[in-house]
Scaffold this active site. Structure first.
Site, PDB file in Angstrom:
ATOM      1  N   ARG A  88      -6.764 -14.910   7.557  1.00  0.00           N
ATOM      2  CA  ARG A  88      -7.987 -15.593   7.957  1.00  0.00           C
ATOM      3  C   ARG A  88      -8.454 -16.579   6.902  1.00  0.00           C
ATOM      4  NH1 ARG A  88      -9.599 -11.453  12.068  1.00  0.00           N
ATOM      5  NH2 ARG A  88     -11.507 -12.112  13.047  1.00  0.00           N
ATOM      6  N   ARG A 123     -17.755  -9.192  26.508  1.00  0.00           N
ATOM      7  CA  ARG A 123     -16.629  -8.311  26.171  1.00  0.00           C
ATOM      8  C   ARG A 123     -17.049  -6.844  26.156  1.00  0.00           C
ATOM      9  NH1 ARG A 123     -12.824  -9.630  21.090  1.00  0.00           N
ATOM     10  NH2 ARG A 123     -14.702  -9.392  19.831  1.00  0.00           N
ATOM     11  N   ARG A 156     -18.983  -4.239  21.257  1.00  0.00           N
ATOM     12  CA  ARG A 156     -18.826  -4.193  19.807  1.00  0.00           C
ATOM     13  C   ARG A 156     -20.111  -4.667  19.151  1.00  0.00           C
ATOM     14  NH1 ARG A 156     -13.142  -7.053  18.424  1.00  0.00           N
ATOM     15  NH2 ARG A 156     -14.431  -7.971  16.782  1.00  0.00           N
ATOM     16  N   ARG A 167     -19.538 -15.612  13.215  1.00  0.00           N
ATOM     17  CA  ARG A 167     -18.069 -15.535  13.217  1.00  0.00           C
ATOM     18  C   ARG A 167     -17.435 -16.881  13.526  1.00  0.00           C
ATOM     19  NH1 ARG A 167     -17.899 -11.068  17.311  1.00  0.00           N
ATOM     20  NH2 ARG A 167     -15.645 -11.058  17.242  1.00  0.00           N
TER      21      ARG A 167
HETATM   22  P1  ADP Z   1      -9.763 -12.132  20.397  1.00  0.00           P
HETATM   23  O1  ADP Z   1      -8.772 -11.029  20.116  1.00  0.00           O
HETATM   24  O2  ADP Z   1      -9.173 -13.493  20.157  1.00  0.00           O
HETATM   25  O3  ADP Z   1     -11.073 -11.957  19.688  1.00  0.00           O
HETATM   26  P2  ADP Z   1      -9.939 -10.917  23.061  1.00  0.00           P
HETATM   27  O4  ADP Z   1      -8.510 -10.777  23.450  1.00  0.00           O
HETATM   28  O5  ADP Z   1     -10.674  -9.692  22.642  1.00  0.00           O
HETATM   29  O6  ADP Z   1     -10.102 -12.097  21.944  1.00  0.00           O
HETATM   30  O7  ADP Z   1     -10.697 -11.610  24.294  1.00  0.00           O
HETATM   31  C1  ADP Z   1     -12.108 -11.828  24.262  1.00  0.00           C
HETATM   32  C2  ADP Z   1     -12.719 -11.468  25.609  1.00  0.00           C
HETATM   33  O8  ADP Z   1     -12.296 -12.403  26.602  1.00  0.00           O
HETATM   34  C3  ADP Z   1     -12.333 -10.085  26.152  1.00  0.00           C
HETATM   35  O9  ADP Z   1     -13.450  -9.562  26.827  1.00  0.00           O
HETATM   36  C4  ADP Z   1     -11.163 -10.377  27.109  1.00  0.00           C
HETATM   37  O10 ADP Z   1     -11.112  -9.423  28.170  1.00  0.00           O
HETATM   38  C5  ADP Z   1     -11.534 -11.764  27.634  1.00  0.00           C
HETATM   39  N1  ADP Z   1     -10.382 -12.651  27.847  1.00  0.00           N
HETATM   40  C6  ADP Z   1      -9.256 -12.730  27.092  1.00  0.00           C
HETATM   41  N2  ADP Z   1      -8.433 -13.706  27.542  1.00  0.00           N
HETATM   42  C7  ADP Z   1      -9.091 -14.276  28.594  1.00  0.00           C
HETATM   43  C8  ADP Z   1      -8.767 -15.355  29.494  1.00  0.00           C
HETATM   44  N3  ADP Z   1      -7.616 -16.051  29.370  1.00  0.00           N
HETATM   45  N4  ADP Z   1      -9.668 -15.662  30.464  1.00  0.00           N
HETATM   46  C9  ADP Z   1     -10.829 -14.972  30.585  1.00  0.00           C
HETATM   47  N5  ADP Z   1     -11.187 -13.952  29.784  1.00  0.00           N
HETATM   48  C10 ADP Z   1     -10.332 -13.600  28.794  1.00  0.00           C
HETATM   49  P1  AMP Z   2     -11.412  -9.079  15.037  1.00  0.00           P
HETATM   50  O1  AMP Z   2     -11.148  -7.733  15.655  1.00  0.00           O
HETATM   51  O2  AMP Z   2     -10.157  -9.838  14.710  1.00  0.00           O
HETATM   52  O3  AMP Z   2     -12.415  -9.881  15.831  1.00  0.00           O
HETATM   53  O4  AMP Z   2     -12.086  -8.780  13.624  1.00  0.00           O
HETATM   54  C1  AMP Z   2     -13.333  -8.124  13.520  1.00  0.00           C
HETATM   55  C2  AMP Z   2     -13.890  -8.281  12.109  1.00  0.00           C
HETATM   56  O5  AMP Z   2     -13.045  -7.600  11.163  1.00  0.00           O
HETATM   57  C3  AMP Z   2     -14.015  -9.700  11.567  1.00  0.00           C
HETATM   58  O6  AMP Z   2     -15.196 -10.363  11.998  1.00  0.00           O
HETATM   59  C4  AMP Z   2     -14.016  -9.451  10.049  1.00  0.00           C
HETATM   60  O7  AMP Z   2     -15.269  -8.952   9.620  1.00  0.00           O
HETATM   61  C5  AMP Z   2     -13.005  -8.315   9.925  1.00  0.00           C
HETATM   62  N1  AMP Z   2     -11.628  -8.812   9.735  1.00  0.00           N
HETATM   63  C6  AMP Z   2     -10.583  -8.713  10.604  1.00  0.00           C
HETATM   64  N2  AMP Z   2      -9.476  -9.275  10.087  1.00  0.00           N
HETATM   65  C7  AMP Z   2      -9.832  -9.754   8.864  1.00  0.00           C
HETATM   66  C8  AMP Z   2      -9.147 -10.466   7.842  1.00  0.00           C
HETATM   67  N3  AMP Z   2      -7.856 -10.828   7.973  1.00  0.00           N
HETATM   68  N4  AMP Z   2      -9.829 -10.781   6.713  1.00  0.00           N
HETATM   69  C9  AMP Z   2     -11.117 -10.439   6.559  1.00  0.00           C
HETATM   70  N5  AMP Z   2     -11.837  -9.793   7.482  1.00  0.00           N
HETATM   71  C10 AMP Z   2     -11.201  -9.447   8.628  1.00  0.00           C
END
Ligand code: ADP
Ligand code: AMP
Length: 210
Positions: A88, A123, A156, A167
């Site tokens: 990141r 989400r 979350r 974020r």
């Molecule tokens: P990231 O891991 O990048 O933070 P997620 O995979 O958790 O993102 O997706 C964020 C939200 O959007 C979740 O609630 C998921 O179900 C939804 N989502 C993911 N991909 C799509 C898509 N292509 N279209 C609509 N909703 C999506």
């Molecule tokens: P994510 O599940 O990827 O949305 O991450 C949730 C949270 O975890 C982020 O907002 C950061 O606070 C922390 N986090 C996840 N991956 C990293 C990383 N590579 N470096 C620092 N913080 C991280």
């Protein structure tokens, strides 16, 4: 070996696609966010140190995340992995090279800010299966219960409006420079992440799955 990084803003769908592709290719899905949430839930020393950063949407200090990742990756004996949410920042990217954690391709999830906000604010998360849903785009079959284990889905803590804004800001300031970093290494591939889940599934398979 198939070794990928999924890069993109929070809510771009990296976890959703990594879950799909890792199963298709029988490779490991490594989400540092998920590893941190596990540490926090288990109240380990690293988890206690990380908790406030995660809840506010700030990056957890590099040394904590790198240690957790190194430890996890050393136990993997498979055909490859997807790093979801790591690196990141540039220091984390350099740490992969230092520890000889290889990367073949970096998939950049291109997406609009307003789509990201809609995805994160709707989400839903199963604290048992660690599976993500969306109240509108990927609803569970039964009201707000997990399809697999029927536990109540939760939001979350870092999906509240204030953390979401933070974020996105953190992404632009600290993670966005990695686009140029991996472009210069000739490893970057773009994917249009605004599309529907199934369409992106297919594009990923065509582009990197074979
Ligand atoms: P990231 O891991 O990048 O933070 P997620 O995979 O958790 O993102 O997706 C964020 C939200 O959007 C979740 O609630 C998921 O179900 C939804 N989502 C993911 N991909 C799509 C898509 N292509 N279209 C609509 N909703 C999506
Ligand atoms: P994510 O599940 O990827 O949305 O991450 C949730 C949270 O975890 C982020 O907002 C950061 O606070 C922390 N986090 C996840 N991956 C990293 C990383 N590579 N470096 C620092 N913080 C991280």
């Amino acid at each position: 070996m198939k070794r990928f990084i999924f890069l993109g803003p929070p809510g771009a769908g990296k976890g959703t696609q990594a879950d799909f592709l890792s199963k298709k290719l029988s490779i490991e899905h490594i989400s540092t966010g998920e590893l941190l949430r596990q540490e926090i839930a288990a109240k380990t020393t690293s988890g206690e140190k990380a908790r406030l950063f995660v809840e506010s949407g700030d990056l957890v200090p590099d040394e904590i995340v790198i240690e957790i990742l190194k430890d996890h990756i050393s136990k993997i004996r498979g055909a490859g992995y997807i790093l979801d949410g790591f690196p990141r920042n540039t220091a984390q990217a350099q740490s992969l090279e230092e520890h000889e954690i290889g990367v073949d391709k970096v998939i950049l999830f291109d997406i609009d800010k307003e789509t990201v906000i809609k995805r994160l604010s709707g989400r839903l998360y199963c604290p048992a299966c660690k599976k993500f849903y969306h109240e509108e785009y990927r609803p569970p079959k039964e009201d707000t219960l997990c399809d697999n284990c029927h536990r109540a889905l939760i939001r979350r803590k870092d999906d509240d409006p204030e953390s979401i804004e933070n974020r996105i800001r953190v992404y632009l300031e600290q993670t966005h420079p990695l686009i140029k970093y991996y472009e210069e290494q000739g490893k970057l591939e773009h994917i249009d992440a605004n599309k529907e889940v199934d369409v992106i599934n297919q594009e990923l398979l065509e582009r990197i799955g074979r």
